[in-house]
Design a protein around this motif. Structure first.
Motif, PDB file in Angstrom:
ATOM      1  N   HIS A 108      -1.385  54.868  17.668  1.00 51.11           N
ATOM      2  CA  HIS A 108      -0.558  53.880  18.359  1.00 51.11           C
ATOM      3  C   HIS A 108      -0.763  53.912  19.865  1.00 51.11           C
ATOM      4  N   TYR A 109      -0.306  52.862  20.500  1.00 50.47           N
ATOM      5  CA  TYR A 109      -0.292  52.763  21.961  1.00 50.47           C
ATOM      6  C   TYR A 109       0.849  53.652  22.477  1.00 50.47           C
ATOM      7  N   TYR A 110       0.668  54.273  23.632  1.00 48.22           N
ATOM      8  CA  TYR A 110       1.775  55.063  24.198  1.00 48.22           C
ATOM      9  C   TYR A 110       1.616  55.153  25.711  1.00 48.22           C
ATOM     10  N   ASN A 111       2.441  54.446  26.423  1.00 50.17           N
ATOM     11  CA  ASN A 111       2.350  54.494  27.888  1.00 50.17           C
ATOM     12  C   ASN A 111       3.762  54.514  28.468  1.00 50.17           C
ATOM     13  N   VAL A 112       4.075  55.611  29.139  1.00 51.65           N
ATOM     14  CA  VAL A 112       5.452  55.857  29.599  1.00 51.65           C
ATOM     15  C   VAL A 112       5.523  55.806  31.121  1.00 51.65           C
ATOM     16  N   GLU A 113       6.470  55.037  31.621  1.00 49.40           N
ATOM     17  CA  GLU A 113       6.714  55.019  33.067  1.00 49.40           C
ATOM     18  C   GLU A 113       7.586  56.223  33.430  1.00 49.40           C
ATOM     19  N   SER A 114       7.179  56.964  34.449  1.00 50.42           N
ATOM     20  CA  SER A 114       7.977  58.123  34.867  1.00 50.42           C
ATOM     21  C   SER A 114       7.840  58.242  36.383  1.00 50.42           C
ATOM     22  N   LYS A 115       8.792  57.650  37.103  1.00 48.74           N
ATOM     23  CA  LYS A 115       8.669  57.638  38.562  1.00 48.74           C
ATOM     24  C   LYS A 115       9.847  58.305  39.271  1.00 48.74           C
ATOM     25  N   ILE A 116      10.969  58.458  38.571  1.00 51.12           N
ATOM     26  CA  ILE A 116      12.154  58.999  39.257  1.00 51.12           C
ATOM     27  C   ILE A 116      11.933  60.469  39.612  1.00 51.12           C
ATOM     28  N   LEU A 117      11.499  61.270  38.658  1.00 51.73           N
ATOM     29  CA  LEU A 117      11.306  62.704  38.950  1.00 51.73           C
ATOM     30  C   LEU A 117      10.292  62.906  40.082  1.00 51.73           C
ATOM     31  N   PRO A 118       9.096  62.280  40.032  1.00 48.13           N
ATOM     32  CA  PRO A 118       8.170  62.462  41.158  1.00 48.13           C
ATOM     33  C   PRO A 118       8.801  62.036  42.498  1.00 48.13           C
ATOM     34  N   SER A 119       9.616  60.985  42.470  1.00 53.02           N
ATOM     35  CA  SER A 119      10.222  60.520  43.739  1.00 53.02           C
ATOM     36  C   SER A 119      11.220  61.549  44.289  1.00 53.02           C
ATOM     37  N   LEU A 120      11.702  62.438  43.401  1.00 48.68           N
ATOM     38  CA  LEU A 120      12.654  63.475  43.853  1.00 48.68           C
ATOM     39  C   LEU A 120      11.948  64.801  44.141  1.00 48.68           C
ATOM     40  N   GLY A 121      10.616  64.796  44.052  1.00 48.04           N
ATOM     41  CA  GLY A 121       9.857  66.007  44.406  1.00 48.04           C
ATOM     42  C   GLY A 121       9.360  66.822  43.233  1.00 48.04           C
TER      43      GLY A 121
END
Ligand code: USQ
Length: 388
Positions: free
Chosen positions: A332-345
């Protein structure tokens, strides 16, 4: 900060208590020790022998100089939970006190019901306790990436998404499509938390975390400080299971085609992420959804990794695809957005391949203990059967 951890005795709860304590936060913990008993119920045990809660708390004090206040209590007991929150008035409450195994929830009607009653009730009790004691307390709730399932579109890090139906637009909760009663219980928790935020303005971080693996964190510097480690077919998760299979000379068991892809995170990086989210709470009255993952890999890729690392350590490792006991997509396709944690360091420190080596090294001395549980490793809980 004063932090109350519900489910402090678990795989994540214990190392989080040590991490927060080491960082100077005051830690209070609650657990009914259900997981210890439920793992025994399926004939298994933690790979590392677990000290009693009082013993591990004494070890945390002696070895790390960390103080932990512990209550043996059930979060399903509203009065008890309310009393603890009222007494300690924490700044934040971490909610891990849920039945966390997908196979366990699929054993039969009793296990499905237990999962729903425990998980939904505990979250409702938490919501009402906070409402009464102090609605500004930050709730850090462990959800799961499995709430989303494996959709053929990107998984956004957003509570709502805009849709257009027959020419009219509106915002709806981001679609969820779980693949076990356990994962569904987390979906319902999410809706309940979103609703509590809407009605009462509670401050919530709902963490969508992928499968966690590993034996180490910076604080686990002594055998007495180890966290539990499950590997049987019901309680073990895929990477941890493969490592034990490799130690025991059993074939690694990717289910079906093995293309099942998830966002994995090491125990150490999970601790880092949880600490960051606690130390950077959302705005008062905000419901924040966070996708907590690091490496996106398929279960076949991971089997190859464990084989390679295991063989470099002198183990003989075979891979044997077994009939998938679950109902799930195997490619299957699997692509997850994950930007909050990196933005907090958040900067992940651990690569799975390196951690697998440490896991195998840590587990090796326990080989004879693990031998006793060889018979509970091969998958038996069958999604299609619906009964034990
Ligand atoms: N799998 C194998 N072989 C095995 C064991 C599992 O191929 O020997 C496959 C499963 O079929 C599944 C994938 O590995 O496709 C993940 O299974 P898992 O047992 O590692 O994890 P899962 O049941 O999804 O649940 C675990 C935790 C749960 C957490 C979840 C995050 O038990 O508490 O919420 O990981 S997630 O998977 O993102 O939903």
């Amino acid at each position: 900060m004063r932090v109350l951890i519900l489910g402090i005795d678990g795989y994540l709860g214990w190392p989080l208590a040590l991490r927060l304590g080491k960082r100077g936060h005051e830690v209070i913990g609650v657990d009914n020790l259900y997981t210890r008993n439920a793992v025994r119920e399926v004939g298994s045990d933690s790979a590392f022998p677990l000290p009693e809660p009082e013993e591990r708390i004494a070890a945390a004090k002696k070895i790390l100089d960390v103080n932990i206040t512990f209550y043996r209590a059930d979060v399903k007991d509203y009065e008890k939970l309310y009393d603890i929150i009222q007494k300690h008035k924490p700044d934040a409450i971490v909610h891990f006190a849920e039945q966390r195994s997908a196979p366990y929830s699929m054993i039969d009607v009793h296990h499905a019901n237990y999962t729903f009653i425990n998980n939904i009730t505990s979250t409702i009790n938490l919501i009402y306790s906070i409402l009464k004691v102090d609605p500004t307390i930050h709730v850090l709730k462990m959800g799961t990436m499995g709430e989303y399932g494996t959709p053929n579109y990107d998984i956004l890090e957003s509570a709502f998404v805009e849709v257009e139906i027959k020419g009219k637009k509106d915002k709806i909760p981001f679609p969820k499509w779980a693949s076990s009663w356990y994962h569904w219980s987390k979906v319902y928790d999410t809706y309940n938390l979103m609703w509590a935020n809407k009605v009462w303005g509670l401050t919530i971080t709902d963490i969508m975390q992928g499968p966690v693996y590993g034996t180490r964190t910076e604080e686990i510097i002594d055998e007495k400080l180890r966290t539990r480690f499950d590997f049987d077919e019901v309680w073990g998760t895929v990477v941890n299971r493969y490592c034990v299979e490799a130690i025991l000379g059993l074939p690694l068991t990717p289910y079906g085609k093995g293309g099942q892809t998830r966002g994995f995170i090491s125990l150490e990086d999970s601790m880092q992420a949880l600490t960051i989210l606690l130390e950077h709470p959302p705005n008062q009255g905000e419901y924040r959804v966070v996708n907590q993952i690091h490496e996106v890999l398929s279960v076949s890729q991971i089997a190859n990794m464990v084989k390679e690392v295991g063989e470099s350590l002198g183990l003989k490792v075979e891979i044997q695809h077994v009939k998938n006991p679950r109902v799930e997509k195997e490619e299957h396709y699997y692509n997850v957005e994950s930007k909050i944690l990196p933005s907090l360091g958040f900067t992940p420190k651990k690569k799975m391949k390196d951690e697998i080596r440490f896991m195998l090294e840590d587990l090796m001395p326990y080989k004879s203990r693990l031998e006793k549980f060889k018979h509970v490793i091969f998958p038996r809980t069958d999604w299609r059967k619906g009964r034990s």
